[in-house]
Design an enzyme around this catalytic site. Structure first.
Site, mmCIF file in Angstrom:
data_model
loop_
_atom_site.group_PDB
_atom_site.id
_atom_site.type_symbol
_atom_site.label_atom_id
_atom_site.label_comp_id
_atom_site.label_asym_id
_atom_site.label_seq_id
_atom_site.Cartn_x
_atom_site.Cartn_y
_atom_site.Cartn_z
ATOM 1 N N LEU A 183 116.397 88.252 14.932
ATOM 2 C CA LEU A 183 115.671 89.266 14.173
ATOM 3 C C LEU A 183 116.598 90.414 13.769
ATOM 4 O O LEU A 183 117.368 90.902 14.598
ATOM 5 C CB LEU A 183 114.532 89.776 15.056
ATOM 6 C CG LEU A 183 113.413 90.597 14.419
ATOM 7 C CD1 LEU A 183 112.683 89.789 13.360
ATOM 8 C CD2 LEU A 183 112.431 91.031 15.501
ATOM 9 N N SER A 200 117.930 84.371 20.051
ATOM 10 C CA SER A 200 116.705 85.153 20.006
ATOM 11 C C SER A 200 115.637 84.470 19.149
ATOM 12 O O SER A 200 115.326 83.309 19.393
ATOM 13 C CB SER A 200 117.038 86.568 19.505
ATOM 14 O OG SER A 200 116.017 87.483 19.807
ATOM 15 N N GLN A 201 115.100 85.160 18.143
ATOM 16 C CA GLN A 201 114.076 84.546 17.294
ATOM 17 C C GLN A 201 114.576 83.229 16.690
ATOM 18 O O GLN A 201 113.816 82.287 16.480
ATOM 19 C CB GLN A 201 113.687 85.525 16.177
ATOM 20 C CG GLN A 201 112.674 84.976 15.187
ATOM 21 C CD GLN A 201 112.302 86.011 14.127
ATOM 22 O OE1 GLN A 201 111.513 86.898 14.383
ATOM 23 N NE2 GLN A 201 112.880 85.910 12.947
ATOM 24 N N HIS A 257 120.251 92.390 25.661
ATOM 25 C CA HIS A 257 119.885 91.472 24.589
ATOM 26 C C HIS A 257 120.921 91.339 23.473
ATOM 27 O O HIS A 257 121.162 90.248 22.972
ATOM 28 C CB HIS A 257 118.529 91.870 23.987
ATOM 29 C CG HIS A 257 117.969 90.801 23.087
ATOM 30 N ND1 HIS A 257 117.592 89.557 23.580
ATOM 31 C CD2 HIS A 257 117.752 90.754 21.751
ATOM 32 C CE1 HIS A 257 117.153 88.813 22.576
ATOM 33 N NE2 HIS A 257 117.241 89.511 21.460
ATOM 34 N N ASP A 288 117.991 91.480 30.153
ATOM 35 C CA ASP A 288 117.953 91.350 28.693
ATOM 36 C C ASP A 288 117.375 92.596 28.020
ATOM 37 O O ASP A 288 117.919 93.101 27.044
ATOM 38 C CB ASP A 288 117.122 90.117 28.324
ATOM 39 C CG ASP A 288 117.021 89.909 26.833
ATOM 40 O OD1 ASP A 288 117.894 89.240 26.261
ATOM 41 O OD2 ASP A 288 116.076 90.455 26.218
#
Length: 306
Positions: free
Chosen positions: A49, A115-116, A287, A232
């Site tokens: 993202l 991630s996404q 993250h 994270d």
């Protein structure tokens, strides 16, 4: 002349020596700096993202250093704010980009999805009948969904908190945002199952005509490498990176306790039984640092880039 020189050389070197040297000839040829013995499989990287390919410059450096000659493609699609587009639209775009790369790699490819992007990749593996993914490396990805107050959410929906975001996310309008496609409110399971147009489908939690085919496609993968960790700070709960998630009391249940695992609804149980799931948790990584942490690369990513 060259010919007579060779003749002389042959006379001076006893025949026995020639016979002794012959078996060594292949070794001498191998010792020459020939092209890399077996080339590494191409690597495809899918970002997360509000991200772009620039975030992966360190990862590219590490791969080039440890596996010289690897062809790495960081897909530059749905960058920045475009990453909020509905995930099925992104899956379609990324699919068109990976098909030609896979076609040129009969020995298979590796996917590193952050991630996404890890959800985009999981959907790709489900919908592509003929994918040839050897290692699917899911890098701190909310595989079982997301239920947390993050900066992203505050920016996107300033007046909402995680407890009431379901009102937006589980509406047809909300599902037009990628974040809502994997918003997983453990207190509104019925609404999630009915409204989630993405996660509930790729998880096989909602019946749909393609479920059996998608499961078969997903099971073509060689290894599923799950990476994440307790520090994270974005993925909530962090165990979602390992297919763990909250129950209705917000107690985290690990993958093996999840209904989708117990029912084997998209192939997790089969993969685990096959020894194909690798879990690589690491503490101390926030993250945005997963793709640049060298220790993490060497421990959790590099071993699976054959």
């Amino acid at each position: 002349s060259g010919g007579s020189m060779l003749g002389l050389w042959g006379q001076r070197l006893p025949a026995a020596w020639v016979l002794l040297l012959l078996p060594l000839l292949p070794l001498l040829l191998l010792a020459a700096p020939a092209p890399h013995r077996a080339s590494y499989k191409p690597v495809i990287v899918v970002h997360g993202l509000f991200d772009s390919s620039y975030s992966f410059r360190h990862l590219l450096e590490y791969i080039n250093e440890t596996h010289p000659g690897t062809v790495v493609t960081v897909l530059d699609l749905f960058d920045g704010r475009e990453s909020l587009r509905p995930l099925w639209e992104q899956v379609q775009g990324f699919r068109e980009a990976v098909v030609p790369i896979m076609a040129k790699a009969p020995q298979g490819v590796h996917l590193i999805c952050y991630s996404q992007g890890g959800l985009v990749c999981r959907a790709l593996l489900s919908v592509m009948d003929d994918h040839n993914v050897d290692s699917f490396i899911s890098l701190s990805s909310p595989q079982m969904g997301q239920y947390g107050d993050t900066d992203y959410l505050k920016w996107l929906f300033p007046t909402s908190m995680r407890s009431n975001l379901y009102r937006i996310c589980y509406s047809p309008w909300g599902q037009e945002f990628s974040i809502c496609n994997y918003w997983h409110d453990p207190h509104h399971d019925d609404l999630y199952l009915n409204a989630s147009s993405f996660l509930a489908l790729i998880n096989g939690e909602r019946d749909h005509p393609n479920a059996t085919v998608w499961r078969k496609n997903f099971l073509r993968v060689g290894h599923l490498v799950l990476i994440g960790g307790p520090d994270d700070g974005v993925i909530t709960p962090w165990q979602s990176s390992f297919f763990g998630f909250y129950d209705a009391n917000e107690t985290v249940l690990e993958m093996e306790e999840q209904l989708v695992y117990l029912r084997d609804s998209f192939g997790l149980k089969t993969l685990l039984a096959r020894g194909a799931i690798v879990r690589c948790p690491m503490a101390g990584i926030s993250h945005t640092a997963w793709h640049s942490n060298r220790t993490l690369y060497e421990t959790c990513i590099e071993p699976w880039l054959s």
